[in-house]
Write an enzyme that holds these catalytic residues in place. Sequence first.
Site, PDB file in Angstrom:
ATOM      1  N   SER A  25      -0.069   4.595 -15.553  1.00 20.88           N
ATOM      2  CA  SER A  25       0.180   3.554 -15.070  1.00 20.88           C
ATOM      3  C   SER A  25       1.599   3.194 -15.229  1.00 20.88           C
ATOM      4  O   SER A  25       1.992   1.754 -14.708  1.00 20.88           O
ATOM      5  CB  SER A  25      -0.741   2.439 -15.894  1.00 20.88           C
ATOM      6  OG  SER A  25      -0.426   2.538 -17.438  1.00 20.88           O
ATOM      7  N   ASN A 113      -4.745  -1.805 -27.147  1.00 23.70           N
ATOM      8  CA  ASN A 113      -5.446  -2.811 -26.440  1.00 23.70           C
ATOM      9  C   ASN A 113      -4.862  -4.131 -26.953  1.00 23.70           C
ATOM     10  O   ASN A 113      -4.808  -4.971 -26.057  1.00 23.70           O
ATOM     11  CB  ASN A 113      -6.884  -2.493 -27.168  1.00 23.70           C
ATOM     12  CG  ASN A 113      -7.587  -1.384 -26.888  1.00 23.70           C
ATOM     13  OD1 ASN A 113      -7.116  -0.684 -26.073  1.00 23.70           O
ATOM     14  ND2 ASN A 113      -8.776  -0.906 -27.241  1.00 23.70           N
ATOM     15  N   THR A 158      -6.837 -35.963  12.854  1.00 26.15           N
ATOM     16  CA  THR A 158      -7.921 -35.498  12.240  1.00 26.15           C
ATOM     17  C   THR A 158      -8.587 -34.618  13.352  1.00 26.15           C
ATOM     18  O   THR A 158      -8.309 -34.926  14.457  1.00 26.15           O
ATOM     19  CB  THR A 158      -8.777 -36.367  11.730  1.00 26.15           C
ATOM     20  OG1 THR A 158      -9.393 -37.263  12.964  1.00 26.15           O
ATOM     21  CG2 THR A 158      -8.364 -37.321  10.996  1.00 26.15           C
ATOM     22  N   HIS A 159      -9.228 -33.347  13.120  1.00 19.76           N
ATOM     23  CA  HIS A 159      -9.508 -32.488  13.868  1.00 19.76           C
ATOM     24  C   HIS A 159      -8.529 -32.042  15.030  1.00 19.76           C
ATOM     25  O   HIS A 159      -8.631 -31.660  16.138  1.00 19.76           O
ATOM     26  CB  HIS A 159     -10.816 -32.971  14.842  1.00 19.76           C
ATOM     27  CG  HIS A 159     -11.857 -33.620  13.977  1.00 19.76           C
ATOM     28  ND1 HIS A 159     -12.983 -32.954  13.479  1.00 19.76           N
ATOM     29  CD2 HIS A 159     -11.663 -34.931  13.656  1.00 19.76           C
ATOM     30  CE1 HIS A 159     -13.720 -33.917  12.954  1.00 19.76           C
ATOM     31  NE2 HIS A 159     -12.954 -34.987  12.895  1.00 19.76           N
ATOM     32  N   SER A 280      13.607 -11.690  19.099  1.00 15.27           N
ATOM     33  CA  SER A 280      12.681 -10.603  19.678  1.00 15.27           C
ATOM     34  C   SER A 280      13.427  -9.403  20.157  1.00 15.27           C
ATOM     35  O   SER A 280      14.581  -9.563  20.500  1.00 15.27           O
ATOM     36  CB  SER A 280      11.937 -11.438  20.982  1.00 15.27           C
ATOM     37  OG  SER A 280      11.406 -10.279  21.865  1.00 15.27           O
ATOM     38  N   LYS A 286      13.908 -15.456  22.617  1.00 17.70           N
ATOM     39  CA  LYS A 286      13.262 -16.024  21.438  1.00 17.70           C
ATOM     40  C   LYS A 286      13.802 -16.254  20.302  1.00 17.70           C
ATOM     41  O   LYS A 286      14.719 -15.389  19.886  1.00 17.70           O
ATOM     42  CB  LYS A 286      12.043 -14.942  21.304  1.00 17.70           C
ATOM     43  CG  LYS A 286      11.060 -14.732  22.630  1.00 17.70           C
ATOM     44  CD  LYS A 286      10.113 -15.643  22.586  1.00 17.70           C
ATOM     45  CE  LYS A 286       9.197 -15.248  21.494  1.00 17.70           C
ATOM     46  NZ  LYS A 286       7.927 -16.131  21.813  1.00 17.70           N
ATOM     47  N   ASN A 288      11.871 -16.954  16.740  1.00 15.08           N
ATOM     48  CA  ASN A 288      10.457 -17.166  16.237  1.00 15.08           C
ATOM     49  C   ASN A 288      10.350 -17.699  14.499  1.00 15.08           C
ATOM     50  O   ASN A 288      11.112 -17.142  13.955  1.00 15.08           O
ATOM     51  CB  ASN A 288       9.690 -15.693  16.334  1.00 15.08           C
ATOM     52  CG  ASN A 288       9.633 -15.355  17.495  1.00 15.08           C
ATOM     53  OD1 ASN A 288       9.276 -16.129  18.454  1.00 15.08           O
ATOM     54  ND2 ASN A 288       9.951 -14.002  17.896  1.00 15.08           N
ATOM     55  N   TYR A 320     -12.665  -3.235 -24.696  1.00 16.48           N
ATOM     56  CA  TYR A 320     -11.555  -2.864 -23.744  1.00 16.48           C
ATOM     57  C   TYR A 320     -12.320  -1.698 -22.940  1.00 16.48           C
ATOM     58  O   TYR A 320     -13.037  -0.779 -23.501  1.00 16.48           O
ATOM     59  CB  TYR A 320     -10.275  -2.217 -24.314  1.00 16.48           C
ATOM     60  CG  TYR A 320      -9.434  -1.704 -23.434  1.00 16.48           C
ATOM     61  CD1 TYR A 320      -8.438  -2.468 -22.757  1.00 16.48           C
ATOM     62  CD2 TYR A 320      -9.307  -0.343 -23.170  1.00 16.48           C
ATOM     63  CE1 TYR A 320      -7.510  -1.960 -21.876  1.00 16.48           C
ATOM     64  CE2 TYR A 320      -8.663   0.365 -22.180  1.00 16.48           C
ATOM     65  CZ  TYR A 320      -7.641  -0.686 -21.296  1.00 16.48           C
ATOM     66  OH  TYR A 320      -6.805   0.149 -20.755  1.00 16.48           O
ATOM     67  N   GLN A 325      -6.959  -1.783 -16.974  1.00 17.06           N
ATOM     68  CA  GLN A 325      -5.438  -1.332 -16.733  1.00 17.06           C
ATOM     69  C   GLN A 325      -5.095  -1.760 -15.234  1.00 17.06           C
ATOM     70  O   GLN A 325      -3.671  -2.237 -15.033  1.00 17.06           O
ATOM     71  CB  GLN A 325      -5.353   0.216 -16.635  1.00 17.06           C
ATOM     72  CG  GLN A 325      -3.963   0.631 -16.291  1.00 17.06           C
ATOM     73  CD  GLN A 325      -3.856   1.931 -16.724  1.00 17.06           C
ATOM     74  OE1 GLN A 325      -3.577   2.402 -17.905  1.00 17.06           O
ATOM     75  NE2 GLN A 325      -4.100   2.873 -16.094  1.00 17.06           N
ATOM     76  N   LYS A 328      -3.036  -5.489 -14.036  1.00 11.19           N
ATOM     77  CA  LYS A 328      -1.488  -5.734 -13.790  1.00 11.19           C
ATOM     78  C   LYS A 328      -1.072  -5.864 -12.186  1.00 11.19           C
ATOM     79  O   LYS A 328      -0.436  -6.865 -11.854  1.00 11.19           O
ATOM     80  CB  LYS A 328      -0.600  -4.756 -14.349  1.00 11.19           C
ATOM     81  CG  LYS A 328      -0.781  -4.779 -16.076  1.00 11.19           C
ATOM     82  CD  LYS A 328      -0.432  -3.680 -16.620  1.00 11.19           C
ATOM     83  CE  LYS A 328      -1.149  -3.425 -17.948  1.00 11.19           C
ATOM     84  NZ  LYS A 328      -2.708  -3.105 -17.705  1.00 11.19           N
TER      85      LYS A 328
HETATM   86  N1  ARG Z   1      -2.066   1.365 -20.098  1.00 12.38           N
HETATM   87  C1  ARG Z   1      -3.461   0.685 -20.680  1.00 12.38           C
HETATM   88  C2  ARG Z   1      -3.740  -0.559 -20.014  1.00 12.38           C
HETATM   89  O1  ARG Z   1      -2.874  -1.210 -19.337  1.00 12.38           O
HETATM   90  C3  ARG Z   1      -3.141   0.385 -22.239  1.00 12.38           C
HETATM   91  C4  ARG Z   1      -4.353   0.362 -22.729  1.00 12.38           C
HETATM   92  C5  ARG Z   1      -4.954   1.739 -23.186  1.00 12.38           C
HETATM   93  N2  ARG Z   1      -5.979   1.529 -24.278  1.00 12.38           N
HETATM   94  C6  ARG Z   1      -7.045   2.405 -24.386  1.00 12.38           C
HETATM   95  N3  ARG Z   1      -7.827   2.226 -25.104  1.00 12.38           N
HETATM   96  N4  ARG Z   1      -6.907   3.485 -23.714  1.00 12.38           N
HETATM   97  O2  ARG Z   1      -4.810  -0.909 -19.946  1.00 12.38           O
END
Ligand code: ARG
Length: 474
Positions: A25, A113, A158-159, A280, A286, A288, A320, A325, A328
């Site tokens: 990651s 975790n 409205t509408h 354009s 144009k 835009n 967990y 993961q 994010k």
């Molecule tokens: N890179 C992991 C995540 O973002 C970190 C946590 C990993 N924990 C584990 N038990 N493998 O979730």
Amino acid sequence: MPRQTMRKGRFQHAPDPRLQALNASIGFDKRLYAQDIAGSKAHSQMLAHCGILTKKESEKICEALDAIAKEIAEERFPFDAALEDIHMNIEAALGEKVGAALAGKLHTARSRNDQVALDFRLYIREEIDALQQALAALQKALVSQARAHAATIMPGFTHLQNGQPITFGHHCLAYVEMLARDRARLKDARRRVNQNPLGAGALAGTSFPIDRQRVAKTLRLEGVAANALDAVSDRDFALETLSAAAIIAMHLSRLAEEIVLWASPAFAFVSLPEAYMTGSSMMPQKKNPDAAELIRAQLGRAAGAFTDLLIVMKALPLAYAKDMQQDKEAVFQSLDALKTSLPAMTGMIAGLKVHEEAMRRMAAKGYPLATDLADWLVQEKKVPFREAHAQVGALIRRAEKTGGDLAKLQWDEIRAIIPSMTQDAYDGFSLEKAVARRVSYGGTAPKEVSARAEEWRKRLIGEKPERDQRKDQK
Ligand code: ARG
């Protein structure tokens, strides 16, 4: 020395590259480096305070962590996908600086975790604070347009059909209110984001005599998560933020759509600042409204991100699981979209040139004073509203047969349909009077719009931003 410290004991074989491609990651979670380092510093200081590390050890660790932060900020840090994520990358670098023995102590009473949950919360808190500022800036731009155009007449739809005349200021303030609720939602979410999960360990807590309150205080977190299992396994704080973000993107999409309409030749209500328009490649004439169109499209990302994480979390057994993961990227996707949309929208609104005649011309179309006629019959002639509604409706049906202009009707024709109408009153209706009359709180009367806009101006100037979190992490 192998950098892959986690596999040292239990594993005999290196990870298959196909696992690494799926598992690593670091490509995206390196964005959490500052939060990871702030969290680790707070953790090591707390461990020293509780006698689990020596003061000296903690100081050495913190110094090295600062050096790592600097290397990453200056883009000199060699991220390594074999180390999976930001946590292990930093831990490995720490080992290279202070020796594996000391670096290995930092993870005492901690799991990745609770570590990642903390990092993510710190990151989202900072993003919320930045969003608040961007939203306030947009509110300010809208308020200044509202003040300048408190009496500028435009059609209220409205509408998307002419309803009643309103003022452009009234229209701008509608968005100021929406953004205020958006901000309230973020503020509320922030309180639940701002909790300390660290000390939860992997899921069960820890046998070390740690002080979770102390870490919370160092990082200016408002509270400590009260159940270790929950602390590492829920992402509702991220979901709340994503749902608030999706609603913001929805509001922006409506304003963006209106801008696209207003700037089209069919409406010609506004000219956009040229700096927010594009040309354009083929059609030389144009200009835009791409900025508005792109802002309109961001809801795709924001709503997608919310659904993405909601579905990732669905039915995950506690605690967990690696599914999490993926939390994010969803957050980055949505909040990044807002971070680029909001300033662009603010610039566009600040630079809008309003064409008052065009707005007024369209406001006059489609019998916008019909409600006023009916209201007059009720107020002055005590005609029951439903009856007044029917009489005015009949008058408009009649006008439509003769070219659609109420002003062209003969007076005796009018009297035949609305017996209690007087000529003075009939000639006295106007768009200006129609808006000026609507003085109810929150109404479109210029006086009322000016008063509300002035209130907002003062409120926005008086606002204090949330204290920048980075100052607290030193
Ligand atoms: N890179 C992991 C995540 O973002 C970190 C946590 C990993 N924990 C584990 N038990 N493998 O979730």
